[in-house]
Design a protein around this motif. Structure first.
Motif, PDB file in Angstrom:
ATOM      1  N   GLY A  88       5.234   5.845  -7.578  1.00 58.99           N
ATOM      2  CA  GLY A  88       5.518   4.554  -6.830  1.00 58.99           C
ATOM      3  C   GLY A  88       6.897   4.335  -6.650  1.00 58.99           C
ATOM      4  O   GLY A  88       7.595   3.454  -6.277  1.00 58.99           O
ATOM      5  N   ASN A 103       7.454  -2.390  -5.541  1.00 51.94           N
ATOM      6  CA  ASN A 103       7.374  -2.488  -7.070  1.00 51.94           C
ATOM      7  C   ASN A 103       8.537  -2.755  -7.558  1.00 51.94           C
ATOM      8  O   ASN A 103       8.295  -3.336  -8.780  1.00 51.94           O
ATOM      9  CB  ASN A 103       6.863  -0.644  -7.352  1.00 51.94           C
ATOM     10  CG  ASN A 103       5.909  -0.291  -6.859  1.00 51.94           C
ATOM     11  OD1 ASN A 103       4.717  -0.720  -6.620  1.00 51.94           O
ATOM     12  ND2 ASN A 103       5.824   1.139  -6.530  1.00 51.94           N
ATOM     13  N   THR A 149       5.095  -0.726 -11.285  1.00 51.63           N
ATOM     14  CA  THR A 149       4.273   0.059 -10.214  1.00 51.63           C
ATOM     15  C   THR A 149       2.918  -0.658  -9.882  1.00 51.63           C
ATOM     16  O   THR A 149       2.039  -0.631 -10.726  1.00 51.63           O
ATOM     17  CB  THR A 149       4.197   1.322 -10.817  1.00 51.63           C
ATOM     18  OG1 THR A 149       5.464   2.002 -11.049  1.00 51.63           O
ATOM     19  CG2 THR A 149       3.569   2.106  -9.505  1.00 51.63           C
TER      20      THR A 149
END
Length: 396
Positions: A261, A299, A305
């Motif tokens: 992420g 994020n 994340t």
């Protein structure tokens, strides 16, 4: 978050700034860039800009209206010296500090250099200023140009120099250029574009050194030959700009290490673009720089994340009047099959071709030369077969 700082006034940095505003962040936004320029498009530097078909205005990625809408503080022409993670402070080379709640690392990469490349006539091609200097030199008249490195930047630059009427030689240490990206069979086909474009391709030998005192006069090869040169262009890859992170808690190994992420070891710090090693992979492609920011910003604002993505690798290159497009992941043991078009004397035939890389009865990658529509269809099929969704996956 009251303040978010983006280090890197790059393509990925700009896309991150857009995403922050699009996702509702209305706090203070600071963008730091070591170049004096606002964000610009880099792919044309080795092509239309170098040949004079595009000017600086065509490269610009922002205008006055968007700049006002972003409502950011632009700190340009200044380098970042260090990150004080404990104090949540970014230290600048001019002595200033920027206190920040969130940090986006978008510092990109710098051209890898050769010993002795401080001679006049030796160039890299990574920035607008690099391209301006090279374009000015090439405009002085016919020159003997040696391009060191047969990757995409080297090939595109060689193509542009040849189109301007210069005598060009490309030196590639590997037996063929682009083998890691395309595999041996298709690398040989694309290498034939050099020959078709009137450019000499020297493979299987490295560079021992550069000749000249104040100005470069030649390139010594490891096989004992010397290539005379008035202009040398070094295109041997790039190094992620991570030196300023030494001593910080962030893990750095061929880029800033992130999860899938784009989140680093510090949840308030994300990385995007050429400098980011996302899930163990660093991709120096335009598509990565434009797709990663949406996930990274999601994020960053969540503080953890919550969203990941595994986009299908895709890149393109324009060389000698041909458009090369590739999508997927290939391996040395893949079988390559041309399913549309064909070859002529080892090079793409008129109208180009579409090739499929196959493994265990399924397509793993596609390559096209001058077949954009068939390629787009094959790319969509590949993404569907790989299970890729239009939207990235969401972590519960």
């Amino acid at each position: 978050m009251r303040t978010v700082t983006i280090v890197g006034a790059s393509l990925s940095g700009l896309y991150t700034a857009r995403e922050l505003r699009a996702q509702g962040y209305d706090g203070r936004l600071v963008i730091v860039g070591d170049e004096p320029h606002h964000p610009y498009d880099r792919p044309p530097l080795s092509k239309d800009f170098l040949t004079g078909r595009a000017d600086e205005a065509r490269l610009a990625l922002t205008d006055a209206e968007e700049t006002a809408e972003l409502d950011a503080e632009w700190l340009l022409g200044v380098r970042v010296r260090a990150l004080d993670a404990r104090a949540r402070t970014v230290l600048l080379d001019d002595g200033r500090t920027v206190s920040t709640d969130g940090l986006v690392i978008a510092t990109g990469a710098s051209a890898r250099r050769l010993p002795g490349d401080s001679l006049a006539g030796v160039h890299t091609l990574r920035t607008l200023d690099d391209a301006l200097a090279l374009r000015e030199e090439l405009a002085r008249g016919p020159r003997r140009v040696v391009v060191i490195g047969g990757g995409f930047i080297g090939a595109e630059t060689a193509s542009s120099c040849s189109s301007l009427g210069h005598a060009v030689t490309v030196v590639e240490a590997a037996p063929l250029p682009l083998v890691p990206q395309l595999g041996a069979d298709m690398a040989a086909v694309c290498a034939a574009l050099h020959r078709r474009g009137g450019v000499d391709l020297v493979t299987g030998t490295g560079v021992a050194g550069l000749r000249g005192t104040a100005t470069v006069t030649g390139v010594d090869l490891t096989d004992g030959r010397t290539l005379p040169a008035d202009t040398v262009i070094v295109g041997i890859g790039a190094v992620p700009n991570t030196a300023w992170l030494v001593g910080s808690p962030l893990a750095v190994r061929d880029g800033v290490l992130c999860d899938d992420g784009c989140v680093t070891a510090l949840p308030q710090v994300v990385a995007v673009g050429d400098v980011a090693s996302v899930g163990g992979h660093r991709a120096e492609h335009w598509t990565s720089a434009t797709l990663q920011p949406r996930i990274a910003v999601t994020n960053l604002l969540a503080g953890r994340t919550v969203e990941t993505a595994d986009a299908l690798p895709y890149f393109w290159s324009d060389q000698y009047g041909a458009r090369i497009q590739f999508a997927g992941r290939c391996r040395d043991d893949d079988t390559v099959r041309i399913t549309e078009g064909g070859l002529s004397d080892g090079a793409p035939a008129e109208g180009g071709f579409l090739a499929r890389y196959e493994r265990d009865g399924r397509t793993t990658a596609v390559l096209a030369v001058d077949r954009p529509r068939p390629f787009m269809r094959a790319r969509r099929e590949l993404a569907r077969d790989a299970g890729e969704k239009r939207m990235p996956s969401v972590t519960p």
